[in-house]
Design a protein around this motif. Sequence first.
Motif, PDB file in Angstrom:
ATOM      1  N   ARG A   1       0.828  -1.237   0.053  1.00 39.09           N
ATOM      2  CA  ARG A   1      -0.043  -0.069  -0.012  1.00 39.09           C
ATOM      3  C   ARG A   1       0.945   1.342   0.037  1.00 39.09           C
ATOM      4  O   ARG A   1       1.803   1.328   0.461  1.00 39.09           O
ATOM      5  N   LYS A   2       0.347   2.410  -0.574  1.00 36.54           N
ATOM      6  CA  LYS A   2       1.190   3.474  -0.899  1.00 36.54           C
ATOM      7  C   LYS A   2       1.150   4.228   0.683  1.00 36.54           C
ATOM      8  O   LYS A   2       0.650   4.238   1.333  1.00 36.54           O
ATOM      9  N   ALA A   3       2.476   4.626   0.656  1.00 38.04           N
ATOM     10  CA  ALA A   3       2.947   5.170   1.905  1.00 38.04           C
ATOM     11  C   ALA A   3       2.247   6.777   1.964  1.00 38.04           C
ATOM     12  O   ALA A   3       1.922   7.322   1.125  1.00 38.04           O
ATOM     13  N   GLU A   4       2.082   6.958   3.397  1.00 33.44           N
ATOM     14  CA  GLU A   4       1.245   8.240   3.810  1.00 33.44           C
ATOM     15  C   GLU A   4       2.175   9.262   4.242  1.00 33.44           C
ATOM     16  O   GLU A   4       2.732   8.910   5.456  1.00 33.44           O
ATOM     17  N   ALA A   5       2.236  10.386   3.648  1.00 25.98           N
ATOM     18  CA  ALA A   5       2.860  11.611   4.530  1.00 25.98           C
ATOM     19  C   ALA A   5       2.497  12.151   5.673  1.00 25.98           C
ATOM     20  O   ALA A   5       1.164  12.432   5.698  1.00 25.98           O
ATOM     21  N   VAL A   6       2.910  12.041   6.753  1.00 31.28           N
ATOM     22  CA  VAL A   6       2.308  12.640   8.072  1.00 31.28           C
ATOM     23  C   VAL A   6       3.091  13.802   8.613  1.00 31.28           C
ATOM     24  O   VAL A   6       4.225  13.645   8.687  1.00 31.28           O
ATOM     25  N   HIS A   7       2.256  14.780   8.974  1.00 33.40           N
ATOM     26  CA  HIS A   7       3.117  16.005   9.316  1.00 33.40           C
ATOM     27  C   HIS A   7       2.036  16.608  10.317  1.00 33.40           C
ATOM     28  O   HIS A   7       1.005  16.269  10.365  1.00 33.40           O
ATOM     29  N   PHE A   8       2.663  17.541  10.974  1.00 37.84           N
ATOM     30  CA  PHE A   8       1.784  18.168  12.143  1.00 37.84           C
ATOM     31  C   PHE A   8       0.799  19.112  11.430  1.00 37.84           C
ATOM     32  O   PHE A   8       1.060  19.931  10.443  1.00 37.84           O
ATOM     33  N   GLY A   9      -0.357  18.804  11.534  1.00 44.95           N
ATOM     34  CA  GLY A   9      -1.716  19.550  10.959  1.00 44.95           C
ATOM     35  C   GLY A   9      -2.313  18.647   9.932  1.00 44.95           C
ATOM     36  O   GLY A   9      -3.293  18.834   9.335  1.00 44.95           O
ATOM     37  N   SER A  10      -1.562  17.459   9.669  1.00 46.00           N
ATOM     38  CA  SER A  10      -2.124  16.474   8.664  1.00 46.00           C
ATOM     39  C   SER A  10      -3.469  15.640   9.215  1.00 46.00           C
ATOM     40  O   SER A  10      -3.603  15.556  10.421  1.00 46.00           O
ATOM     41  N   PRO A  11      -4.312  15.452   8.388  1.00 44.88           N
ATOM     42  CA  PRO A  11      -5.542  14.709   8.978  1.00 44.88           C
ATOM     43  C   PRO A  11      -5.172  13.465   9.725  1.00 44.88           C
ATOM     44  O   PRO A  11      -5.645  13.215  10.702  1.00 44.88           O
ATOM     45  N   ARG A  12      -4.171  12.774   9.447  1.00 46.28           N
ATOM     46  CA  ARG A  12      -3.930  11.476   9.914  1.00 46.28           C
ATOM     47  C   ARG A  12      -3.375  11.626  11.252  1.00 46.28           C
ATOM     48  O   ARG A  12      -3.731  11.095  12.314  1.00 46.28           O
TER      49      ARG A  12
END
Length: 283
Positions: A82-93
């Motif tokens: 599965r595609k990697a997901e960018a996570v940063h402060f403020g991201s929905p995840r």
Amino acid sequence: MLQADVHKYLKTFFTENDSPVLEESPGHLHVQLSVEMDKALTNRPFYWQYLEKIGGVPNPWKMTVVTDEDQAPVDLDKRYDRKAEAVHFGSPRLHQVFELTKEQGSHVRMYEKVARTSLSAHSLPLLPWLNMNMKISYEAEKKRDRLVSIGLCLTNGEMIEDFYDHLKYYPLEADIPDYCFTVSPLIKPLSGVERIRHQIELIVRSEDHGWAEEAELKMAEDLALLQTFYDGAEELPDSFHVEQDAIRRQYTPKVAITVINGGLFYLHQHPLAVKKTRNRWLH
């Protein structure tokens, strides 16, 4: 909140929720989600309803999060299903993870699991420590967040910053271990919360707030520029007030403190004395 903090936070979150990290680099985490985490994070309720109805074997997803694109392997999407997901402060995840953390345990009570080798003929005292993990948000034209963790000993008032970094090395359990007793707090927990809140205010007030001064200068400049557009007008129209309010909302400096979670921890060892290893603890 720096990306390194996001990485550390997510790693701790997944590890403590029975979702082991299968592979890691300074810029990514590849995680085997537990059934509970899959249900909470992947938004596929129909799959779980169907599986539970037929009694099938669960197959929770493996999740890959990118916490630093510059340090993550370039072939992540080829490496995993599965595609990697960018996570940063403020991201929905990350916001979802914060909310999940709140739901799971906004307040906990835990006890240090005392190693058997340190037991003596007498019972051992466990001191109460109040811990609060908070987010400080600095907002004007731009927004910046950072996490703070404060621990307060409720028997002597000692306060430790970055408390979580020390707490994570403790073996903790939900019940009082054998041959131990809890020391009654001299500071009530509500009073402790107030002390920590006061300490956070002191921290914020002692910081450099050049960012706020710059924002106020920009606001003054934009308000002055707006005024020039309406010079000579006998009566200022509604649009002037609307734009004026928008400029003030955009630039007015604000500092917000949000409690993420907290807990009461009964500890035998002083947090600053705990060695950064779990191997010495006996179960």
